[in-house]
Design a protein around this motif. Structure first.
Motif, PDB file in Angstrom:
ATOM      1  N   SER A  61      42.747  40.896  48.748  1.00  0.00           N
ATOM      2  CA  SER A  61      41.153  41.832  48.076  1.00  0.00           C
ATOM      3  C   SER A  61      41.308  41.942  46.675  1.00  0.00           C
ATOM      4  O   SER A  61      40.003  42.584  46.160  1.00  0.00           O
ATOM      5  CB  SER A  61      41.299  43.038  49.025  1.00  0.00           C
ATOM      6  N   SER A  62      42.196  41.996  46.130  1.00  0.00           N
ATOM      7  CA  SER A  62      42.341  42.099  44.613  1.00  0.00           C
ATOM      8  C   SER A  62      41.918  40.602  44.089  1.00  0.00           C
ATOM      9  O   SER A  62      41.048  41.333  43.114  1.00  0.00           O
ATOM     10  CB  SER A  62      43.941  42.349  44.182  1.00  0.00           C
ATOM     11  N   ALA A  63      42.026  39.661  44.693  1.00  0.00           N
ATOM     12  CA  ALA A  63      41.152  38.828  44.620  1.00  0.00           C
ATOM     13  C   ALA A  63      39.429  38.180  44.057  1.00  0.00           C
ATOM     14  O   ALA A  63      39.520  38.312  43.193  1.00  0.00           O
ATOM     15  CB  ALA A  63      42.624  37.359  44.824  1.00  0.00           C
ATOM     16  N   VAL A  64      39.331  38.613  45.036  1.00  0.00           N
ATOM     17  CA  VAL A  64      38.000  38.971  46.026  1.00  0.00           C
ATOM     18  C   VAL A  64      37.115  40.846  44.549  1.00  0.00           C
ATOM     19  O   VAL A  64      36.527  39.506  44.228  1.00  0.00           O
ATOM     20  CB  VAL A  64      37.775  39.479  46.899  1.00  0.00           C
ATOM     21  N   LEU A  65      38.636  41.397  44.775  1.00  0.00           N
ATOM     22  CA  LEU A  65      37.331  41.960  43.898  1.00  0.00           C
ATOM     23  C   LEU A  65      37.350  41.951  42.048  1.00  0.00           C
ATOM     24  O   LEU A  65      36.719  42.415  41.442  1.00  0.00           O
ATOM     25  CB  LEU A  65      38.260  43.649  43.944  1.00  0.00           C
ATOM     26  N   GLY A  66      38.168  41.118  41.560  1.00  0.00           N
ATOM     27  CA  GLY A  66      38.672  40.243  40.133  1.00  0.00           C
ATOM     28  C   GLY A  66      37.066  39.068  40.145  1.00  0.00           C
ATOM     29  O   GLY A  66      36.570  39.044  39.199  1.00  0.00           O
ATOM     30  N   LEU A  67      37.487  38.197  40.851  1.00  0.00           N
ATOM     31  CA  LEU A  67      36.284  37.974  41.362  1.00  0.00           C
ATOM     32  C   LEU A  67      34.989  38.634  41.284  1.00  0.00           C
ATOM     33  O   LEU A  67      33.570  37.851  40.441  1.00  0.00           O
ATOM     34  CB  LEU A  67      36.388  37.090  42.725  1.00  0.00           C
ATOM     35  N   LEU A  68      34.004  39.610  41.831  1.00  0.00           N
ATOM     36  CA  LEU A  68      33.324  40.046  41.936  1.00  0.00           C
ATOM     37  C   LEU A  68      33.005  40.599  39.638  1.00  0.00           C
ATOM     38  O   LEU A  68      31.942  40.776  39.702  1.00  0.00           O
ATOM     39  CB  LEU A  68      32.634  40.931  43.261  1.00  0.00           C
ATOM     40  N   ILE A  69      34.566  41.311  39.943  1.00  0.00           N
ATOM     41  CA  ILE A  69      33.728  41.854  38.821  1.00  0.00           C
ATOM     42  C   ILE A  69      33.839  41.207  37.396  1.00  0.00           C
ATOM     43  O   ILE A  69      33.105  41.371  36.917  1.00  0.00           O
ATOM     44  CB  ILE A  69      35.304  42.685  38.375  1.00  0.00           C
ATOM     45  N   GLY A  70      34.671  39.566  37.361  1.00  0.00           N
ATOM     46  CA  GLY A  70      34.577  38.689  36.801  1.00  0.00           C
ATOM     47  C   GLY A  70      32.318  38.050  36.561  1.00  0.00           C
ATOM     48  O   GLY A  70      32.237  37.998  35.653  1.00  0.00           O
ATOM     49  N   GLY A  71      31.653  38.542  38.247  1.00  0.00           N
ATOM     50  CA  GLY A  71      30.310  38.033  38.218  1.00  0.00           C
ATOM     51  C   GLY A  71      29.804  39.218  37.566  1.00  0.00           C
ATOM     52  O   GLY A  71      29.080  38.675  36.794  1.00  0.00           O
ATOM     53  N   PHE A  72      29.738  40.429  37.689  1.00  0.00           N
ATOM     54  CA  PHE A  72      29.456  40.923  37.463  1.00  0.00           C
ATOM     55  C   PHE A  72      29.298  41.640  35.750  1.00  0.00           C
ATOM     56  O   PHE A  72      28.323  42.057  34.771  1.00  0.00           O
ATOM     57  CB  PHE A  72      29.654  42.576  37.808  1.00  0.00           C
ATOM     58  N   THR A  73      30.761  41.588  35.479  1.00  0.00           N
ATOM     59  CA  THR A  73      30.163  41.581  33.408  1.00  0.00           C
ATOM     60  C   THR A  73      29.863  40.457  32.981  1.00  0.00           C
ATOM     61  O   THR A  73      29.867  40.283  32.028  1.00  0.00           O
ATOM     62  CB  THR A  73      32.430  41.508  33.169  1.00  0.00           C
ATOM     63  N   SER A  74      29.813  38.813  33.292  1.00  0.00           N
ATOM     64  CA  SER A  74      29.273  37.831  32.694  1.00  0.00           C
ATOM     65  C   SER A  74      27.645  37.629  32.724  1.00  0.00           C
ATOM     66  O   SER A  74      26.713  37.828  31.541  1.00  0.00           O
ATOM     67  CB  SER A  74      29.519  36.515  33.185  1.00  0.00           C
ATOM     68  N   GLY A  75      27.442  38.988  34.350  1.00  0.00           N
ATOM     69  CA  GLY A  75      25.559  38.969  34.366  1.00  0.00           C
ATOM     70  C   GLY A  75      25.610  40.450  33.044  1.00  0.00           C
ATOM     71  O   GLY A  75      24.474  40.498  33.048  1.00  0.00           O
ATOM     72  N   LEU A  76      26.575  41.431  32.872  1.00  0.00           N
ATOM     73  CA  LEU A  76      26.340  42.617  31.944  1.00  0.00           C
ATOM     74  C   LEU A  76      26.008  42.119  30.227  1.00  0.00           C
ATOM     75  O   LEU A  76      25.140  41.668  29.469  1.00  0.00           O
ATOM     76  CB  LEU A  76      28.366  43.174  31.993  1.00  0.00           C
TER      77      LEU A  76
END
Length: 98
Positions: free
Chosen positions: A65-80
């Protein structure tokens, strides 16, 4: 970020730690000769590793779940980055070819 909190993948502290790591590393990579089209993918990969790091630091046993959380945050960060890029150039600069 509310979407991620609703998934209950991690705490706010973990999300903040992951975001800070991903943001700093991605910003550093933007200054290299690396083609910027790869930054969203790199951001998500760094997010996975940052999520695992956050799980280890917080003594959390939910690594997936932490890895999935990191994946989602990484995606949101690049969109940012794309969102800020759109705000940083005004309409006159776009019309003038800047």
């Amino acid at each position: 970020m509310d979407f991620i909190q609703q998934l209950n993948l991690g705490t706010t502290a973990e999300m903040s730690l992951i975001f800070a790591v991903v943001f700093c590393i991605t910003q550093a990579l933007k200054t290299t000769v690396l083609n910027n089209k790869w930054l969203p993918w790199i951001s998500m990969i760094v997010g996975v590793f940052a999520g695992l790091l956050a799980a280890i630091i917080n003594a959390d046993s939910h690594y997936l779940s932490s890895a999935v959380l990191g994946l989602l945050i990484g995606g949101f960060t690049s969109g940012l980055f794309d969102g800020f890029k759109g705000f940083s150039t005004n309409k006159e600069d776009k019309n003038n070819g800047l």
